[in-house]
Design a protein around this motif. Sequence first.
Motif, PDB file in Angstrom:
ATOM      1  N   LYS A 162     -35.957  55.271   8.803  1.00 44.73           N
ATOM      2  CA  LYS A 162     -35.298  53.959   8.708  1.00 44.73           C
ATOM      3  C   LYS A 162     -36.116  52.979   7.865  1.00 44.73           C
ATOM      4  CE  LYS A 162     -31.712  52.772  11.813  1.00 44.73           C
ATOM      5  NZ  LYS A 162     -30.847  53.746  11.413  1.00 44.73           N
TER       6      LYS A 162
ATOM      7  N   ARG B 235     -36.670  50.343   3.089  1.00 43.90           N
ATOM      8  CA  ARG B 235     -37.375  49.051   2.916  1.00 43.90           C
ATOM      9  C   ARG B 235     -38.533  49.219   1.941  1.00 43.90           C
ATOM     10  NH1 ARG B 235     -40.216  45.852   7.038  1.00 43.90           N
ATOM     11  NH2 ARG B 235     -40.072  44.047   5.706  1.00 43.90           N
TER      12      ARG B 235
ATOM     13  N   VAL C  28     -22.556  51.980  11.631  1.00 39.39           N
ATOM     14  CA  VAL C  28     -22.941  50.590  11.353  1.00 39.39           C
ATOM     15  C   VAL C  28     -22.166  49.687  12.300  1.00 39.39           C
ATOM     16  CG1 VAL C  28     -23.130  48.788   9.606  1.00 39.39           C
ATOM     17  CG2 VAL C  28     -23.213  51.178   8.918  1.00 39.39           C
ATOM     18  N   HIS C  29     -22.918  48.858  13.003  1.00 39.35           N
ATOM     19  CA  HIS C  29     -22.302  47.884  13.909  1.00 39.35           C
ATOM     20  C   HIS C  29     -22.925  46.525  13.608  1.00 39.35           C
ATOM     21  CE1 HIS C  29     -20.613  51.116  16.364  1.00 39.35           C
ATOM     22  NE2 HIS C  29     -21.803  51.677  16.394  1.00 39.35           N
ATOM     23  N   LEU C  30     -22.283  45.777  12.744  1.00 37.85           N
ATOM     24  CA  LEU C  30     -22.871  44.487  12.358  1.00 37.85           C
ATOM     25  C   LEU C  30     -23.008  43.567  13.570  1.00 37.85           C
ATOM     26  CD1 LEU C  30     -20.997  43.845   8.993  1.00 37.85           C
ATOM     27  CD2 LEU C  30     -23.323  44.665   9.330  1.00 37.85           C
TER      28      LEU C  30
ATOM     29  N   ASP D 146     -23.808  44.347  16.519  1.00 36.25           N
ATOM     30  CA  ASP D 146     -25.028  44.677  17.278  1.00 36.25           C
ATOM     31  C   ASP D 146     -26.240  43.987  16.663  1.00 36.25           C
ATOM     32  OD1 ASP D 146     -23.400  46.241  18.743  1.00 36.25           O
ATOM     33  OD2 ASP D 146     -24.399  48.151  18.295  1.00 36.25           O
ATOM     34  N   SER D 147     -26.213  43.883  15.356  1.00 37.88           N
ATOM     35  CA  SER D 147     -27.315  43.212  14.673  1.00 37.88           C
ATOM     36  C   SER D 147     -27.352  41.737  15.091  1.00 37.88           C
ATOM     37  CB  SER D 147     -27.103  43.366  13.166  1.00 37.88           C
ATOM     38  OG  SER D 147     -28.022  42.625  12.456  1.00 37.88           O
ATOM     39  N   LEU D 148     -26.160  41.146  15.228  1.00 35.06           N
ATOM     40  CA  LEU D 148     -26.102  39.750  15.673  1.00 35.06           C
ATOM     41  C   LEU D 148     -26.604  39.626  17.113  1.00 35.06           C
ATOM     42  CD1 LEU D 148     -25.346  36.817  15.145  1.00 35.06           C
ATOM     43  CD2 LEU D 148     -22.979  37.359  15.738  1.00 35.06           C
TER      44      LEU D 148
ATOM     45  N   THR E  13     -28.816  41.513  18.496  1.00 33.99           N
ATOM     46  CA  THR E  13     -30.277  41.611  18.440  1.00 33.99           C
ATOM     47  C   THR E  13     -30.859  40.250  18.087  1.00 33.99           C
ATOM     48  OG1 THR E  13     -29.994  43.858  17.639  1.00 33.99           O
ATOM     49  CG2 THR E  13     -32.184  42.932  17.411  1.00 33.99           C
ATOM     50  N   LEU E  14     -30.166  39.550  17.200  1.00 29.89           N
ATOM     51  CA  LEU E  14     -30.647  38.217  16.819  1.00 29.89           C
ATOM     52  C   LEU E  14     -30.546  37.239  17.997  1.00 29.89           C
ATOM     53  CD1 LEU E  14     -31.655  36.326  14.548  1.00 29.89           C
ATOM     54  CD2 LEU E  14     -29.269  35.724  14.149  1.00 29.89           C
TER      55      LEU E  14
ATOM     56  N   LYS F 283     -33.395  37.913  20.256  1.00 34.70           N
ATOM     57  CA  LYS F 283     -34.668  37.403  19.722  1.00 34.70           C
ATOM     58  C   LYS F 283     -34.708  35.881  19.820  1.00 34.70           C
ATOM     59  CE  LYS F 283     -35.639  41.027  16.334  1.00 34.70           C
ATOM     60  NZ  LYS F 283     -35.465  41.391  14.928  1.00 34.70           N
TER      61      LYS F 283
END
Length: 213
Positions: A16, A20, A197-199, A201-203, A205-206, A209
């Motif tokens: 992963k 980057r 891809v699950h956008l 889920d990224s939100l 995570t934000l 945080k």
Amino acid sequence: MRLVAKNNSISASVIKRLPRYYSYLEELMTENVERISSKGLAERMKTTASQIRQDLNCFGGFGQQGYGYNIKALHDEIGNILGINKEYKAILIGAGNLGTAIASQISFEKKGCKLNAIFDIDTNIIGKSIAGIEVSDINQVEQYCKENSPSIAVLCIPKSNAFEVAKKLIELGVKSFWNFSHFDLNLHFDNIVVENVHLGDSLLTLTYKTKNQ
Ligand code: NAI
């Protein structure tokens, strides 16, 4: 310099991180920087030098003590590891809002793929041009796959339709799915590779945080 994985069990977290590294190295190349130490790269990427050394060591280790990494060579080798020079044939299913954005905004070529065809079921969308590709009727996907053998399908269709579409594509030889449909393909099909891809889920995570800041 040739990087070879020491074994086939490189951890998913290392894999992963490779994209980057790849894009940071690309950035350095555009700045005409030729060499960088693991410390320098770590500072730029806001990680640690030992993390970088550990990650790159999975592929046999390289870079010279006190001399750093040759950026172009490292960039090219990470590209090889990621399969960027393969030009995998890709198709996209579902030319709605998301499919249109993906087809027009993602540089498939820079990522080792070539988006060759787009399919939809909606007669209002079939025939439209997206990113220079005319949207075809999903009914033509069988003939298309038989003639062109695409390796990758990008699924931008609703979850409710994903099983049927994926089943057909797998029967037609597609083995890799970039899956935005929220349908869990791995639960139903064997011997395929899937990147979900699950956008949203990224939100999440934000928000986690943010809550724990
Ligand atoms: P949309 O409704 O604009 O587009 C979906 C398209 O799929 C339509 O053009 C429809 O005609 C087509 N379609 C439906 N069944 C089909 C089939 N059997 N064969 C070919 N084409 C078919 O919806 P949107 O906004 O583009 O979202 C698509 C899906 O992606 C939705 O289910 C949504 O939940 C999901 N989504 C996932 C995200 C993620 O991060 N994974 C982010 C945003 C949306």
